[in-house]
Each structure stands twice: as structure tokens, then as C-alpha cells.
Design a protein around this motif. Structure first.
Motif, PDB file in Angstrom:
ATOM      1  N   PRO A 290      -2.471  22.026  -1.507  1.00 57.94           N
ATOM      2  CA  PRO A 290      -1.851  21.766  -0.200  1.00 57.94           C
ATOM      3  C   PRO A 290      -0.861  20.615  -0.265  1.00 57.94           C
ATOM      4  CG  PRO A 290      -4.221  22.048   0.024  1.00 57.94           C
ATOM      5  CD  PRO A 290      -3.929  21.993  -1.441  1.00 57.94           C
ATOM      6  N   ARG A 291       0.112  20.659   0.611  1.00 58.33           N
ATOM      7  CA  ARG A 291       1.192  19.675   0.602  1.00 58.33           C
ATOM      8  C   ARG A 291       0.915  18.542   1.589  1.00 58.33           C
ATOM      9  NH1 ARG A 291       6.711  22.542  -0.979  1.00 58.33           N
ATOM     10  NH2 ARG A 291       5.931  23.800  -2.686  1.00 58.33           N
ATOM     11  N   PRO A 292       1.929  17.731   1.950  1.00 62.06           N
ATOM     12  CA  PRO A 292       1.731  16.539   2.764  1.00 62.06           C
ATOM     13  C   PRO A 292       0.783  16.784   3.929  1.00 62.06           C
ATOM     14  CG  PRO A 292       4.038  16.777   2.208  1.00 62.06           C
ATOM     15  CD  PRO A 292       3.338  17.995   1.690  1.00 62.06           C
ATOM     16  N   PRO A 293      -0.037  15.744   4.270  1.00 63.75           N
ATOM     17  CA  PRO A 293       0.058  14.347   3.828  1.00 63.75           C
ATOM     18  C   PRO A 293      -0.677  14.024   2.540  1.00 63.75           C
ATOM     19  CG  PRO A 293      -1.668  14.532   5.464  1.00 63.75           C
ATOM     20  CD  PRO A 293      -1.091  15.916   5.289  1.00 63.75           C
ATOM     21  N   TYR A 294      -0.949  15.024   1.718  1.00 65.27           N
ATOM     22  CA  TYR A 294      -1.766  14.787   0.532  1.00 65.27           C
ATOM     23  C   TYR A 294      -0.946  14.170  -0.592  1.00 65.27           C
ATOM     24  CZ  TYR A 294      -4.454  17.978   3.351  1.00 65.27           C
ATOM     25  OH  TYR A 294      -5.102  18.560   4.402  1.00 65.27           O
ATOM     26  N   CYS A 295      -1.565  13.213  -1.291  1.00 73.62           N
ATOM     27  CA  CYS A 295      -0.969  12.557  -2.456  1.00 73.62           C
ATOM     28  C   CYS A 295      -2.116  12.172  -3.359  1.00 73.62           C
ATOM     29  CB  CYS A 295      -0.182  11.319  -2.030  1.00 73.62           C
ATOM     30  SG  CYS A 295       0.441  10.328  -3.415  1.00 73.62           S
ATOM     31  N   CYS A 296      -1.917  12.255  -4.670  1.00 73.01           N
ATOM     32  CA  CYS A 296      -3.013  11.947  -5.596  1.00 73.01           C
ATOM     33  C   CYS A 296      -3.290  10.454  -5.705  1.00 73.01           C
ATOM     34  CB  CYS A 296      -2.724  12.535  -6.977  1.00 73.01           C
ATOM     35  SG  CYS A 296      -1.471  11.622  -7.922  1.00 73.01           S
ATOM     36  N   GLY A 297      -2.349   9.613  -5.253  1.00 69.15           N
ATOM     37  CA  GLY A 297      -2.593   8.174  -5.245  1.00 69.15           C
ATOM     38  C   GLY A 297      -2.113   7.425  -6.466  1.00 69.15           C
ATOM     39  N   ALA A 298      -1.563   8.124  -7.463  1.00 66.06           N
ATOM     40  CA  ALA A 298      -1.107   7.429  -8.679  1.00 66.06           C
ATOM     41  C   ALA A 298       0.064   6.503  -8.347  1.00 66.06           C
ATOM     42  CB  ALA A 298      -0.722   8.433  -9.751  1.00 66.06           C
ATOM     43  N   ALA A 299       1.171   7.083  -7.883  1.00 67.25           N
ATOM     44  CA  ALA A 299       2.295   6.323  -7.320  1.00 67.25           C
ATOM     45  C   ALA A 299       2.743   5.154  -8.191  1.00 67.25           C
ATOM     46  CB  ALA A 299       1.950   5.839  -5.914  1.00 67.25           C
ATOM     47  N   GLY A 300       3.119   5.435  -9.431  1.00 68.67           N
ATOM     48  CA  GLY A 300       3.583   4.370 -10.314  1.00 68.67           C
ATOM     49  C   GLY A 300       2.458   3.419 -10.674  1.00 68.67           C
TER      50      GLY A 300
ATOM     51  N   LEU B 193      15.036   1.072   2.160  1.00 68.35           N
ATOM     52  CA  LEU B 193      14.441   0.011   2.977  1.00 68.35           C
ATOM     53  C   LEU B 193      13.234  -0.610   2.267  1.00 68.35           C
ATOM     54  CD1 LEU B 193      14.203  -1.489   5.734  1.00 68.35           C
ATOM     55  CD2 LEU B 193      12.787   0.407   6.504  1.00 68.35           C
ATOM     56  N   LEU B 194      12.396   0.228   1.696  1.00 67.82           N
ATOM     57  CA  LEU B 194      11.196  -0.259   1.012  1.00 67.82           C
ATOM     58  C   LEU B 194      11.574  -1.077  -0.224  1.00 67.82           C
ATOM     59  CD1 LEU B 194       8.066  -0.125   0.983  1.00 67.82           C
ATOM     60  CD2 LEU B 194       8.277   1.873  -0.511  1.00 67.82           C
ATOM     61  N   ILE B 195      12.522  -0.579  -1.020  1.00 65.18           N
ATOM     62  CA  ILE B 195      12.954  -1.295  -2.220  1.00 65.18           C
ATOM     63  C   ILE B 195      13.518  -2.668  -1.859  1.00 65.18           C
ATOM     64  CG2 ILE B 195      14.731  -1.314  -4.028  1.00 65.18           C
ATOM     65  CD1 ILE B 195      14.274   1.732  -4.282  1.00 65.18           C
ATOM     66  N   GLU B 196      14.384  -2.711  -0.831  1.00 63.13           N
ATOM     67  CA  GLU B 196      15.019  -3.967  -0.461  1.00 63.13           C
ATOM     68  C   GLU B 196      14.027  -4.955   0.139  1.00 63.13           C
ATOM     69  OE1 GLU B 196      17.709  -4.477  -1.624  1.00 63.13           O
ATOM     70  OE2 GLU B 196      18.787  -2.594  -1.785  1.00 63.13           O
ATOM     71  N   THR B 197      13.063  -4.456   0.898  1.00 67.30           N
ATOM     72  CA  THR B 197      12.078  -5.357   1.492  1.00 67.30           C
ATOM     73  C   THR B 197      11.167  -5.936   0.424  1.00 67.30           C
ATOM     74  OG1 THR B 197      12.128  -4.029   3.524  1.00 67.30           O
ATOM     75  CG2 THR B 197      10.310  -5.576   3.282  1.00 67.30           C
TER      76      THR B 197
ATOM     77  N   HIS C 217       0.819  -1.214   0.000  1.00 68.94           N
ATOM     78  CA  HIS C 217       0.000   0.000   0.000  1.00 68.94           C
ATOM     79  C   HIS C 217       0.854   1.265   0.000  1.00 68.94           C
ATOM     80  CE1 HIS C 217      -3.977  -1.798   1.788  1.00 68.94           C
ATOM     81  NE2 HIS C 217      -3.824  -2.069   0.496  1.00 68.94           N
ATOM     82  N   CYS C 218       2.119   1.148   0.404  1.00 70.38           N
ATOM     83  CA  CYS C 218       2.966   2.344   0.490  1.00 70.38           C
ATOM     84  C   CYS C 218       3.105   2.989  -0.884  1.00 70.38           C
ATOM     85  CB  CYS C 218       4.337   1.980   1.043  1.00 70.38           C
ATOM     86  SG  CYS C 218       5.437   3.409   1.174  1.00 70.38           S
ATOM     87  N   LEU C 219       2.933   4.299  -0.943  1.00 66.56           N
ATOM     88  CA  LEU C 219       2.995   5.060  -2.190  1.00 66.56           C
ATOM     89  C   LEU C 219       4.419   5.453  -2.583  1.00 66.56           C
ATOM     90  CD1 LEU C 219       0.066   7.407  -1.176  1.00 66.56           C
ATOM     91  CD2 LEU C 219      -0.093   5.525  -2.804  1.00 66.56           C
ATOM     92  N   GLY C 220       5.356   5.280  -1.646  1.00 63.71           N
ATOM     93  CA  GLY C 220       6.726   5.688  -1.933  1.00 63.71           C
ATOM     94  C   GLY C 220       6.866   7.187  -2.126  1.00 63.71           C
ATOM     95  N   CYS C 221       6.014   7.966  -1.479  1.00 62.32           N
ATOM     96  CA  CYS C 221       6.036   9.427  -1.658  1.00 62.32           C
ATOM     97  C   CYS C 221       7.253  10.074  -1.014  1.00 62.32           C
ATOM     98  CB  CYS C 221       4.757  10.042  -1.102  1.00 62.32           C
ATOM     99  SG  CYS C 221       4.608   9.962   0.701  1.00 62.32           S
TER     100      CYS C 221
END
Length: 408
Positions: free
Chosen positions: A324-334, A92-96, A72-76
Motif C-alpha cells: 500500500p502507498r501513502p501514508p506508509y513509509c518504511c522509516g529508513a529515510a537516509g 523548505l526543509l533543507i533550508e530550515t 522527525h520528518c522523513l523527507g518522503c
């Protein structure tokens, strides 16, 4: 001198070492989009670091439930920016994810298609002949709500793709800059890439263009390590053949992966270079209010948000309002919008609600995945905002094309 190889994937002990850097302070929680969505500790950076540590040490089994929190992590990387302990959360996320391997829900066929620009461009032309944009919404409704193909159909642009990016050169000087077109971006963001070349040449830079192919970002962040390394090797070979000294991408989402493939090489957002010669660029007035969506990768990886605002504010009459900035993200994330379309839609709709308060006439975003995702939401909500890459707008308003010879 031959290029270094990109960093090799860390052993399990390295994952535990990276996790141990976290001091569990919780400063990452307020800036995490998925924690804001779920209010669940396991959906926070701190929670995911604990999960990674337990998996690496053999204290937990990689169940579907644990894996889903990581996927679920967006990697933002909002968390990495505010971390007082300088935890390398991205690594850490990439290696896990590499340890776990690709997720079972990963839409391999669809992602394989997206990584082949020539095939994708041909299919887009075929879709145009069949008037697919007119009936894509009806076709999408025939597919399950959580289908990645449904999400891909809804994100399909209405316009036919622009011609492949090219450089018209009238001099024999070796270009110092090489533009990386990428995969999806080379088809659906060719207009922005051509705009970048126009602006860079007007500012006195010499540019060449690399072949169009995938940088490996979707594989790297999806745990498909062998495919990611193959893409990285292709990047290195294309870079060596270019003879350039700096590599550019108009897609902030590609920058981190390109930098990983080319350690020690300057890999930049063209906005950064344009801002250094902003005084040589002149623009026609545009009396319009635009909402500027700053992708997470532009803020946290490229770090060119201030430079982009500087350039846009040089357009007379243009009112630029940042979302507005964090914690906002559009959700696309690759590939997140394809793997978790319902969650991605929640984040996107919240972003569009905030954009609506600005009453814009146009929405700008520099990451192609974000822009396609936002445009799909705009279409579904019957909003009247055209979407555009900021560089495309700047090139359209450009009135000075004089090369600055003293900087060439």
C-alpha cells in the motif's frame, strides 16, 4: 560549457517566503507517515511549515522540542505531491535544517564511516572473517535501544559485499550514460548496479561508471551544509570527467541530491530508460509471488514506479503485488533509522505487517537503505523472505543479451 553550481542555500527571508506559499488546507495530513504515527499537528507538513516560518521570522527559539519535530520528518515528499499550492516542501526543509545546523544527536562518526566506501568494504571483509553476521544480534542487545550503532549492527547484511561494479566494453564508442555508485550502495548494492549495467547493455545502451563516493545526501538533509557542498563539487568534477550526457543511479534516495548538484543535467533511474526499450528484453519464467516495496523517493522523486511495474510484469509467471502507498513509509529515510531507531522500527514493522498480508516469497525494494532496514525487521521477526533489488531479479531472469544496434 562549464556546469552551473548547485543552488546556494537560501537566506532566512527565503525560508519565510517558501513557508508563505502554504495555504494551510490540510490535504498533506492524510499522506504524512509521521502524522499518522503521532496524530500531532507539529508532526505534520503543515505543522513543520509553521515551525519553519516562526524560526525564520524570529518568532520562536530553536528549542530541542521544536527542532525534534523538524528532525522527525522523513523527507518522503508525499505532501509535496498532493499540495494544491505547489509548496516546495523539500527546499523548505533543507533550508530550515541548514539554518539550524546539524542536530546534536547526529551520529557523526558512524555517518563519516558510511560515507567512505573503501573503508566500509574493508571493514565488511574483516567482519566476514570474524563471522560478525552470526553474532551481530547478540552484540546489538548489549547496546542501548536508542543507539545508532545498535541500529547499524542490526541492519548489517548477512552476505559479504559483491565485487565493485565494472563495465566490460568491446567497442570504442563514447558511453552516453554514466552510473553513479554512491557510498553505501557501492558496497551493499554493487550486485544491483552490475545488474543495471547488464540490462542496459542488453537494451543497447553504452554505460560507464563513476568513482564510488558519497553524493552528500545525508549531509544535505542533516543540515551539514559545508560537507554537502563539498560532496556536490566532487559530483560535478566526476561528472565533467565522464563525458557522458546522462547520469544514472539505482538508488532513488540519491537522485534528488544528484539533481541538485547538477542542475540542467539529466539524472535518471535506469528503470526509466529500460522501460523505453522493454520490448527488446526477454526473461525466463519465474513462478513466484513477490511483494514490491516502492520507496518514497521512487514514487515522489524518480517517479518510476509505473515503469518498474511494467518491467517486472514482463517476467512470465511472476506475480507482483505492490505494498500500500501513502501514508506508509518504511522509516529508513537516509540517516533517520540511525537517529530515531525506535520510530523507524515502528514504521518498518507496520510496513512488514502489510507485506505479510500478501504472503510473498520475496520482497523487492530499490533503495538500499530501505532494503537493509526492512531486512533487519524480517530477520528479527523470523520471516522467510529474501530481499532483493528489482533490477537484480530482472538481470537474473534475463535471457536476451543482444545489443539493439539501431538504438546505440
Amino acid at each position: 560549457m562549464p556546469l552551473e553550481k548547485s543552488p546556494q542555500l537560501a537566506p532566512v527571508g527565503r525560508i519565510a517566503e517558501l513557508a508563505d506559499q502554504c495555504v494551510q488546507c490540510g490535504l498533506c495530513l492524510p499522506v504524512c507517515p509521521t502524522y499518522a504515527l503521532d496524530r500531532n499537528e507539529a508532526e505534520s507538513p503543515r505543522g513543520r511549515i509553521a515551525i519553519a516560518s516562526a524560526l525564520a521570522r524570529g518568532l520562536a527559539d530553536p528549542t530541542a522540542g521544536l527542532r525534534e519535530h523538524l528532525d522527525h520528518c522523513l523527507g518522503c515528499l508525499n505532501c509535496e505531491k498532493v499540495c494544491p499550492a505547489n509548496v516546495q516542501y523539500s527546499e523548505l526543509l533543507i533550508e530550515t535544517r541548514a539554518l539550524l545546523g546539524p542536530a546534536p544527536r547526529r551520529p557523526r562518526l558512524l555517518l563519516g564511516l558510511l560515507k567512505q566506501p573503501a573503508l566500509m568494504r574493508a571493514l565488511r571483509r574483516l567482519g566476514g572473517w570474524l563471522a560478525l553476521p552470526r553474532w551481530k544480534n547478540g552484540l546489538a542487545r548489549c547496546l542501548p535501544a536508542n543507539s545508532p550503532w545498535r541500529a547499524a549492527l542490526l541492519s548489517l547484511p548477512d552476505k559479504s559485499p559483491a565485487a565493485s561494479v565494472r563495465v566490460d566494453r568491446n567497442d570504442r564508442e563514447q558511453p552516453r550514460l554514466a552510473l553513479f555508485p554512491g557510498c553505501v550502495a557501492s558496497v551493499d548494492d554493487a550486485e544491483a548496479q552490475q545488474a543495471a549495467i547488464t540490462l542496459l547493455q542488453a537494451a543497447g545502451f553504452h554505460v560507464s561508471v563513476l568513482p564510488a563516493f558519497c553524493c552528500g545526501a545525508m549531509d544535505l538533509h542533516g543540515g551539514a551544509t559545508a560537507a554537502a557542498e563539498q560532496a556536490a563539487q566532487r559530483v560535478r568534477l566526476a561528472w565533467e570527467a565522464s563525458g557522458a550526457s546522462q547520469l544514472l543511479s539505482v538508488t532513488p534516495g540519491c537522485l534528488g541530491t544528484l539533481r541538485r548538484a547538477l542542475p540542467g543535467i539529466s539524472v535518471l533511474d535506469p528503470v526509466e530508460l529500460l522501460a523505453t526499450r522493454a520490448e527488446s528484453l526477454h526473461f525466463r519464467p519465474l513462478a513466484q509471488r513477490v511483494a514490491l516495496h516502492l520507496p518514497c523517493t521512487q514514487i515522489n522523486v524518480a517517479r518510476t514506479d509505473a515503469a518498474l511495474l511494467q518491467l517486472l510484469r514482463r517476467v512470465p509467471g511472476l506475480e507482483v503485488l505492490s505494498l500500500p502507498r501513502p501514508p506508509y513509509c518504511c522509516g529508513a529515510a537516509g540517516s533517520h533509522l540511525l537517529e530515531f531507531p525506535a520510530r523507524a522500527a515502528q514504521l518498518r514493522d507496520a510496513t512488514l505487517q502489510r507485506a505479510a498480508t500478501l504472503e510473498p516469497q520475496r520482497l523487492l525494494s530499490s533503495n538500499i537503505g530501505c532494503r537493509l532496514h526492512l531486512a533487519a525487521g524480517i530477520d528479527q521477526q523470523d520471516l522467510s523472505w529474501p530481499t532483493q533489488h528489482p533490477l537484480t531479479l530482472l538481470a537474473q531472469q534475463l535471457i536476451s543479451t543482444r545489443l539493439n544496434q539501431e538504438h546505440s
